[in-house]
Enzyme design. Structure first.
Site, PDB file in Angstrom:
ATOM      1  N   LYS A 141     -40.542  10.314 -25.908  1.00 56.42           N
ATOM      2  CA  LYS A 141     -39.768   9.548 -26.894  1.00 56.42           C
ATOM      3  C   LYS A 141     -40.724   8.896 -27.881  1.00 56.42           C
ATOM      4  O   LYS A 141     -41.628   8.146 -27.489  1.00 56.42           O
ATOM      5  CB  LYS A 141     -38.929   8.475 -26.191  1.00 56.42           C
ATOM      6  CG  LYS A 141     -37.765   9.078 -25.406  1.00 56.42           C
ATOM      7  CD  LYS A 141     -37.057   8.040 -24.579  1.00 56.42           C
ATOM      8  CE  LYS A 141     -36.273   7.054 -25.414  1.00 56.42           C
ATOM      9  NZ  LYS A 141     -35.571   6.065 -24.543  1.00 56.42           N
TER      10      LYS A 141
HETATM   11  C1  E4P Z   1     -32.306   5.138 -24.636  1.00 62.57           C
HETATM   12  O1  E4P Z   1     -33.057   6.019 -24.612  1.00 62.57           O
HETATM   13  C2  E4P Z   1     -32.476   3.829 -25.307  1.00 62.57           C
HETATM   14  O2  E4P Z   1     -33.773   3.394 -25.180  1.00 62.57           O
HETATM   15  C3  E4P Z   1     -31.482   2.888 -24.709  1.00 62.57           C
HETATM   16  O3  E4P Z   1     -30.251   3.544 -24.538  1.00 62.57           O
HETATM   17  C4  E4P Z   1     -31.321   1.586 -25.439  1.00 62.57           C
HETATM   18  O4  E4P Z   1     -30.242   0.922 -24.822  1.00 62.57           O
HETATM   19  P1  E4P Z   1     -29.944  -0.643 -25.021  1.00 62.57           P
HETATM   20  O5  E4P Z   1     -29.580  -0.838 -26.443  1.00 62.57           O
HETATM   21  O6  E4P Z   1     -28.814  -0.905 -24.093  1.00 62.57           O
HETATM   22  O7  E4P Z   1     -31.202  -1.350 -24.645  1.00 62.57           O
END
Ligand code: E4P
Length: 226
Positions: free
Chosen positions: A85
């Protein structure tokens, strides 16, 4: 639509895999902070548990060259099925281009709040773009609409990049995307649980059992008859 679990707790992931059709695991630095310790210790355990299914692991570096090195390090340890990522920022795009041209590493553009970020990431060769539905909503925009717009531009421009929608606060947000044929969503375990938590369903099952037992006897099932 593929369903991934957004978590790094081995027990919760195991449970999700036991009961639901899960296709992979996503993590981010905040999620890892909830487990603590050496992140690779936990990520290796997850890899072992899910085999060759996809796992998404985020880089921490913010300079392109360092992002590239960190991406290689992550994939060396966790295997080729790992999607790195990379934040959809300038240095991230530069790193994506380097990774696309010089390696086979698959990457997911993360922290996507706008269609333009998704467009640039897709052009840089991202396997996935991860729009943050709930965080977009919290800024006063419409997260679902942003995801739909991204989906339209990917389709209309014949791009292979897929959408991995992320950041949900409830199951309804996921349902809205289901209807639109979004490629994949990643959800936290509590949101996943709420997909099927429903008092009416529980009550219907209880009634069926009690009606059956009323003539067949307590604890009996169809297996007790021929
Ligand atoms: C996923 O890969 C993201 O990092 C995550 O869904 C962010 O979620 P949040 O907004 O609940 O922290």
């Amino acid at each position: 639509m593929r369903l991934l679990i957004d978590n790094a707790q081995v027990e919760l992931i195991n449970k999700a895999y036991e009961f639901y059709p899960i296709s992979g695991v996503t993590t981010n630095p905040t999620i890892l902070s909830k487990v603590g310790g050496n992140p690779f210790e936990i990520l290796r355990q997850i890899r072992e548990m899910i085999g060759e299914e996809e796992m998404h692991v985020q880089v921490i570096s913010t300079k392109a060259d360092e992002i590239v090195e960190e991406a290689k390090h992550i994939v060396n340890i966790l295997g080729r099925e790992t999607f790195v990522k990379i934040p959809a920022i300038d240095e991230g795009f530069k790193a994506m281009k380097i990774l696309s041209y010089t390696t086979e590493i698959s990457f997911t553009a993360t922290a996507v709040y706008t269609t333009m970020q998704a467009f640039i990431a897709a052009e840089c060769g991202a396997a996935y773009v991860a729009p943050y539905v709930n965080r977009i909503d919290n800024l006063g925009y419409n997260g679902i609409e942003v995801v739909k717009q991204i989906k339209n531009f990917l389709i209309n421009n014949g791009m292979e990049t897929e959408i991995l929608a992320a950041s949900f606060k409830n199951s309804q947000q996921v349902v809205e995307l289901l209807e639109y044929g979004i490629d994949a969503v990643t959800v936290a375990p509590d949101i996943l649980k709420n997909f099927v938590k429903n008092a009416a369903v529980d009550s219907a099952i209880e009634d069926f059992i009690s009606d059956f037992e009323s003539f067949a006897g307590e604890g009996k099932t169809m297996k007790d008859f021929k």
